[in-house]
Design a protein around this motif. Structure first.
Motif, mmCIF file in Angstrom:
data_model
loop_
_atom_site.group_PDB
_atom_site.id
_atom_site.type_symbol
_atom_site.label_atom_id
_atom_site.label_comp_id
_atom_site.label_asym_id
_atom_site.label_seq_id
_atom_site.Cartn_x
_atom_site.Cartn_y
_atom_site.Cartn_z
ATOM 1 N N HIS A 6 141.339 21.052 79.769
ATOM 2 C CA HIS A 6 141.734 20.662 80.928
ATOM 3 C C HIS A 6 143.018 21.480 81.591
ATOM 4 C CE1 HIS A 6 139.193 17.626 81.445
ATOM 5 N NE2 HIS A 6 139.677 16.701 80.389
ATOM 6 N N ASN A 7 143.808 22.086 80.464
ATOM 7 C CA ASN A 7 144.847 22.875 80.672
ATOM 8 C C ASN A 7 144.392 24.382 80.739
ATOM 9 O OD1 ASN A 7 144.571 23.369 78.005
ATOM 10 N ND2 ASN A 7 146.504 22.731 77.468
ATOM 11 N N ASP A 8 143.197 24.691 80.882
ATOM 12 C CA ASP A 8 142.761 26.213 80.823
ATOM 13 C C ASP A 8 142.960 26.812 79.484
ATOM 14 O OD1 ASP A 8 141.601 26.079 83.286
ATOM 15 O OD2 ASP A 8 143.414 26.565 84.370
ATOM 16 N N THR A 9 143.302 26.315 78.406
ATOM 17 C CA THR A 9 143.137 26.905 77.112
ATOM 18 C C THR A 9 141.944 26.366 76.204
ATOM 19 O OG1 THR A 9 144.191 25.166 75.978
ATOM 20 C CG2 THR A 9 145.816 26.614 76.772
ATOM 21 N N TRP A 10 141.564 27.228 75.051
ATOM 22 C CA TRP A 10 140.257 26.690 74.482
ATOM 23 C C TRP A 10 140.534 26.468 73.067
ATOM 24 C CZ3 TRP A 10 135.283 28.054 76.724
ATOM 25 C CH2 TRP A 10 135.195 28.389 77.983
ATOM 26 N N THR A 11 139.484 25.602 72.754
ATOM 27 C CA THR A 11 139.632 24.771 71.417
ATOM 28 C C THR A 11 138.258 25.063 70.809
ATOM 29 O OG1 THR A 11 140.961 22.959 71.930
ATOM 30 C CG2 THR A 11 139.791 22.531 70.298
ATOM 31 N N VAL A 12 138.165 25.269 69.388
ATOM 32 C CA VAL A 12 137.098 25.514 68.773
ATOM 33 C C VAL A 12 136.615 23.968 68.165
ATOM 34 C CG1 VAL A 12 135.983 26.795 66.705
ATOM 35 C CG2 VAL A 12 137.356 27.974 68.075
ATOM 36 N N ILE A 13 135.470 23.453 68.494
ATOM 37 C CA ILE A 13 135.262 22.350 68.043
ATOM 38 C C ILE A 13 134.207 22.413 66.875
ATOM 39 C CG2 ILE A 13 133.999 20.178 68.972
ATOM 40 C CD1 ILE A 13 136.471 20.577 70.383
ATOM 41 N N ASP A 14 134.331 21.534 66.055
ATOM 42 C CA ASP A 14 133.510 21.328 64.774
ATOM 43 C C ASP A 14 132.567 20.285 65.408
ATOM 44 O OD1 ASP A 14 132.326 20.560 62.484
ATOM 45 O OD2 ASP A 14 134.211 20.631 61.251
ATOM 46 N N ALA A 15 131.099 20.662 65.310
ATOM 47 C CA ALA A 15 130.340 19.782 65.877
ATOM 48 C C ALA A 15 130.099 18.383 64.868
ATOM 49 C CB ALA A 15 128.758 20.283 65.769
ATOM 50 N N GLN A 16 130.422 18.759 63.482
ATOM 51 C CA GLN A 16 130.479 17.531 62.467
ATOM 52 C C GLN A 16 131.377 16.468 62.776
ATOM 53 O OE1 GLN A 16 130.490 19.477 58.412
ATOM 54 N NE2 GLN A 16 128.133 19.682 58.487
ATOM 55 N N THR A 17 132.461 16.682 63.430
ATOM 56 C CA THR A 17 133.383 15.841 63.489
ATOM 57 C C THR A 17 133.527 15.541 64.947
ATOM 58 O OG1 THR A 17 135.246 17.382 63.680
ATOM 59 C CG2 THR A 17 134.597 16.453 61.426
ATOM 60 N N GLU A 18 133.269 16.465 65.918
ATOM 61 C CA GLU A 18 133.358 16.417 67.370
ATOM 62 C C GLU A 18 134.959 16.338 67.623
ATOM 63 O OE1 GLU A 18 131.417 16.882 69.810
ATOM 64 O OE2 GLU A 18 129.880 17.057 68.407
ATOM 65 N N ARG A 19 135.610 17.079 66.606
ATOM 66 C CA ARG A 19 137.066 17.363 66.885
ATOM 67 C C ARG A 19 137.430 18.862 66.762
ATOM 68 N NH1 ARG A 19 140.208 12.890 63.424
ATOM 69 N NH2 ARG A 19 142.055 13.881 64.476
ATOM 70 N N ALA A 20 138.572 19.157 66.993
ATOM 71 C CA ALA A 20 139.153 20.359 66.887
ATOM 72 C C ALA A 20 138.929 21.095 65.515
ATOM 73 C CB ALA A 20 140.554 20.730 67.324
ATOM 74 N N ALA A 21 138.294 22.002 65.268
ATOM 75 C CA ALA A 21 138.160 22.582 63.924
ATOM 76 C C ALA A 21 139.442 22.926 63.267
ATOM 77 C CB ALA A 21 137.403 24.016 64.036
ATOM 78 N N GLU A 22 139.453 22.922 62.084
ATOM 79 C CA GLU A 22 140.718 23.360 61.346
ATOM 80 C C GLU A 22 140.628 24.638 60.203
ATOM 81 O OE1 GLU A 22 141.852 19.651 59.033
ATOM 82 O OE2 GLU A 22 142.197 18.582 61.036
ATOM 83 N N MET A 23 141.759 25.239 60.298
ATOM 84 C CA MET A 23 141.788 26.153 59.242
ATOM 85 C C MET A 23 142.796 25.907 58.319
ATOM 86 S SD MET A 23 140.501 29.632 61.341
ATOM 87 C CE MET A 23 140.839 30.588 59.796
ATOM 88 N N GLY A 24 142.694 25.499 57.110
ATOM 89 C CA GLY A 24 143.811 24.986 56.301
ATOM 90 C C GLY A 24 144.451 23.687 56.829
ATOM 91 N N SER A 25 145.709 23.903 57.379
ATOM 92 C CA SER A 25 146.311 22.572 57.914
ATOM 93 C C SER A 25 146.493 22.813 59.306
ATOM 94 C CB SER A 25 147.521 22.507 57.182
ATOM 95 O OG SER A 25 148.443 23.286 57.419
ATOM 96 N N ARG A 26 145.726 23.824 59.919
ATOM 97 C CA ARG A 26 146.018 24.031 61.383
ATOM 98 C C ARG A 26 144.834 23.836 62.172
ATOM 99 N NH1 ARG A 26 149.887 28.889 62.627
ATOM 100 N NH2 ARG A 26 151.840 28.268 61.657
ATOM 101 N N THR A 27 145.026 23.213 63.438
ATOM 102 C CA THR A 27 143.821 22.760 64.379
ATOM 103 C C THR A 27 143.540 24.085 65.012
ATOM 104 O OG1 THR A 27 145.167 21.782 65.971
ATOM 105 C CG2 THR A 27 143.801 20.454 64.213
ATOM 106 N N ILE A 28 142.531 24.414 65.385
ATOM 107 C CA ILE A 28 142.063 25.631 66.317
ATOM 108 C C ILE A 28 141.953 25.119 67.946
ATOM 109 C CG2 ILE A 28 140.743 27.547 66.597
ATOM 110 C CD1 ILE A 28 139.533 27.011 63.820
ATOM 111 N N VAL A 29 143.429 25.259 68.398
ATOM 112 C CA VAL A 29 143.598 24.837 69.698
ATOM 113 C C VAL A 29 144.460 25.809 70.328
ATOM 114 C CG1 VAL A 29 143.316 22.437 69.432
ATOM 115 C CG2 VAL A 29 145.548 23.499 69.239
ATOM 116 N N GLY A 30 144.500 25.785 71.846
ATOM 117 C CA GLY A 30 145.584 26.594 72.616
ATOM 118 C C GLY A 30 145.182 28.138 72.592
#
Length: 64
Positions: free
Chosen positions: A11-35
């Motif tokens: 909604h804030n015009d940024t982009w997130t990478v979604i993991d279809a298995q969890t339907e949540r933001a994907a993670e790399m290590g301990s970081r979520t892939i957002v913004g």
């Protein structure tokens, strides 16, 4: 084959990478892939999907 990762505009015009298995933001290590900007999110989702396909291919070969 359905791709596991997809970019999604927020909604804030940024982009997130979604993991279809969890339907949540994907993670790399301990970081979520957002913004991210759109191009970076699309490229990262593509890269993660390629890595996932390679992993699946290796798992299939190991089963032989």
């Amino acid at each position: 084959m359905t791709e596991r990762y997809r970019p999604q505009q927020e909604h804030n015009d940024t982009w997130t990478v979604i993991d279809a298995q969890t339907e949540r933001a994907a993670e790399m290590g301990s970081r979520t892939i957002v913004g991210m900007n759109q191009q970076d999110a699309e490229e990262l989702a593509e890269l993660l999907n390629k890595l996932e396909a390679q992993k699946q291919g290796m798992d299939t070969e190991a089963d032989r």
